[in-house]
Design an enzyme around this catalytic site. Structure first.
Site, short mmCIF file in Angstrom:
data_model
loop_
_atom_site.label_atom_id
_atom_site.label_comp_id
_atom_site.label_asym_id
_atom_site.label_seq_id
_atom_site.Cartn_x
_atom_site.Cartn_y
_atom_site.Cartn_z
N GLY A 72 -10.91 1.00 2.72
CA GLY A 72 -9.89 1.18 1.70
C GLY A 72 -9.87 2.60 1.17
O GLY A 72 -8.79 3.18 0.93
N THR A 73 -11.04 3.18 1.00
CA THR A 73 -11.12 4.54 0.45
C THR A 73 -10.40 5.53 1.36
O THR A 73 -9.60 6.35 0.90
CB THR A 73 -12.60 4.95 0.28
N HIS B 4 -14.18 -5.40 4.20
CA HIS B 4 -15.30 -6.11 3.56
C HIS B 4 -14.93 -6.83 2.27
O HIS B 4 -15.76 -7.52 1.69
CB HIS B 4 -16.49 -5.17 3.35
N SER C 283 -8.82 -3.23 3.28
CA SER C 283 -10.23 -3.04 3.58
C SER C 283 -10.83 -4.32 4.14
O SER C 283 -10.49 -5.42 3.69
CB SER C 283 -10.97 -2.64 2.29
N THR D 285 -13.48 8.20 17.32
CA THR D 285 -13.59 7.00 18.15
C THR D 285 -13.50 5.76 17.27
O THR D 285 -14.17 5.67 16.25
CB THR D 285 -14.92 7.02 18.92
N CYS E 193 -18.54 1.09 -8.75
CA CYS E 193 -18.84 2.51 -8.70
C CYS E 193 -19.30 3.05 -10.05
O CYS E 193 -20.01 4.03 -10.12
CB CYS E 193 -17.62 3.30 -8.25
N ASN F 239 -9.01 -4.27 -9.34
CA ASN F 239 -10.31 -4.82 -8.94
C ASN F 239 -11.19 -5.24 -10.12
O ASN F 239 -12.10 -6.03 -9.95
CB ASN F 239 -11.06 -3.80 -8.07
C1 LIG Z 1 -13.11 -1.82 -2.71
C2 LIG Z 1 -11.83 -1.17 -3.05
C3 LIG Z 1 -11.44 0.03 -2.42
C4 LIG Z 1 -12.32 0.75 -1.44
O1 LIG Z 1 -12.44 0.10 -0.21
P1 LIG Z 1 -13.67 0.46 0.73
O2 LIG Z 1 -13.37 -0.25 2.00
O3 LIG Z 1 -14.91 -0.05 0.05
O4 LIG Z 1 -13.69 1.94 0.90
C5 LIG Z 1 -10.21 0.56 -2.74
N1 LIG Z 1 -9.41 -0.03 -3.64
C6 LIG Z 1 -9.75 -1.18 -4.26
C7 LIG Z 1 -8.80 -1.79 -5.22
C8 LIG Z 1 -10.97 -1.78 -3.99
O5 LIG Z 1 -11.31 -2.89 -4.63
#
Ligand SMILES: *Cc1c(COP(=O)(O)O)cnc(C)c1O
Length: 389
Positions: A71-72, A202, A200, A238, A326, A151
């Site tokens: 997601g980041t 996970h 994302s 990759t 975080c 989140n």
């Molecule tokens: C967890 C999260 C991210 C970051 O995703 P990652 O895969 O951990 O880098 C971005 N935005 C929101 C809203 C999230 O909850």
């Protein structure tokens, strides 16, 4: 000791079916998708099948799906990539005060580079008012980025309305949908004013370190990773084939089960909330019971400090979060709760309970049974609470 994991907005366990489809790509099917021999072609087929699967689950076409490391990275690419590609048109970008740090920090970086950012406020429930967006738009606005679901408090944004406003003005609209996947049905054909959408793995019972971004055909975007021609030159490197295969499976399960999961999670969290408010005085809900994704409850127990609550719960095998993952470990109240005008002393005590597909009514009963005593013990040591009573 019983263990109850209630921190699914930080990360989720990998679903057994997801793990199973990934394993061959660590073992015999280890090829590099860029190689032209049989090993490579096998990996390439898996990669493109995963892309088609993700695209069809979202109503996109497969050349609009780009895999990233999460997601980041998707957020960084969306914000910085469109900012740079369109900087001749303008330097103004609009986002909200309650975004994930991946968006906020990308915007801060852009401010140093001469871009101008407007951070939209939210109401006390954590929702951006579309009228505020209308007012903030300028001649030189090129991008609006508003998250789908927050989140920390689980508030759902009015994405359809917001993106309609930008479409009329020919401004790109990006949404961080990391917390919306598997909780809200999403189809970019229906949401046809959305230009980019971050995902994302996970957060949806998939693996860590993999995600994707939908970039609608025609969007002008500058890549941030240079090297080979992977991901149609938008993202060199990759590809994480096992991760991507797992991500596609995780998304498939999330989309398939969205209704059942919502029902399950609504029931768990509503009963949990009722049990707590019946047994414990002065419980404050940060956010709204209805305008939220059903897995998330953000609560403050008046007079109790968040960190001490987390540690006490941890000793009993219960995993929760304060603020966002975080920012835990710092004593600053969360930027999300501050933006919702929640008083600092209440925000300091905020606990995020985020449920997931494996949680049961037993988990709810266990946590609800240990909390009343824990809260009154912590309150008895709190000068804040004692003074008031
Ligand atoms: C967890 C999260 C991210 C970051 O995703 P990652 O895969 O951990 O880098 C971005 N935005 C929101 C809203 C999230 O909850």
């Amino acid at each position: 000791m019983k263990k109850v994991y209630l921190d699914h907005n930080a990360t989720t366990p990998v679903h057994p079916e997801v793990l199973e489809v990934m394993l061959p790509y660590f073992k015999e099917k280890f090829g590099n998708p860029s190689s032209i021999h049989g090993f490579g072609r096998e990996a390439k087929v898996a990669l493109e099948e995963a892309r088609e699967r993700v695209a069809s689950l979202l109503g996109a076409s497969s050349n609009e799906i780009f895999f990233t490391c999460g997601g980041t990275e998707s957020d960084n690419l969306a914000v910085k990539g469109t900012a740079y590609a369109n900087r001749k048109k303008g330097l103004h970008i609009i986002t909200s005060k309650i975004e994930h740090h991946a968006i906020l920090e990308s915007c801060k970086f852009l401010e140093k580079e001469g871009f101008v950012i407007t951070y939209l406020p939210v109401d006390s429930l954590g929702v951006v008012d579309p009228k505020e967006l209308g007012k903030a738009i300028r001649e030189d606005t090129t991008l609006v980025s508003i998250m789908y679901v927050n989140n920390e408090v689980g508030s759902i944004q009015l994405i359809e309305e917001l993106s309609k406003i930008t479409k009329e003005k020919e401004i790109y609209f990006h949404t961080d949908a990391v917390q919306a996947m598997g909780k809200i049905p999403i189809n970019v054909k229906k949401l046809n004013n959305i230009d980019m959408l971050s995902m994302s793995g996970h957060k949806i019972n998939g693996p860590k370190g993999v995600g994707a971004i939908f970039i609608r055909k025609g969007v002008r975007i500058t890549p941030w990773s240079h090297g080979g021609h992977h991901e149609r030159s938008r993202r060199a490197g990759t590809e994480n084939v096992p991760g991507i295969v797992g991500f596609a499976k995780a998304l498939e399960l999330a989309v398939r089960d969205v209704e059942d999961q919502n029902k399950h999670l609504k029931e768990l969290t509503e009963i949990f909330y009722r049990k707590l408010t019946e047994a414990i005085p002065d419980v404050i809900l940060n956010g709204d019971l209805n305008q939220r994704v059903f897995n998330t409850l953000n609560l403050s127990f008046k007079g109790v400090e968040g960190e001490s609550m987390i540690l006490s719960l941890d000793l009993k095998g219960v995993a929760v979060a304060s603020g966002s993952a975080c920012t835990s470990g710092t004593l600053e109240p969360s930027h999300v709760l501050s933006a919702m005008w929640i008083a600092p002393e209440i925000a300091q005590g905020a606990i995020r309970f985020s449920f997931g597909r494996d949680n049961t009514m037993e988990d709810v009963e266990y946590v609800a049974s240990i909390l009343p005593e824990m809260v009154s013990r912590l309150r008895s040591m709190s000068p804040l609470y004692a003074k008031e009573k």
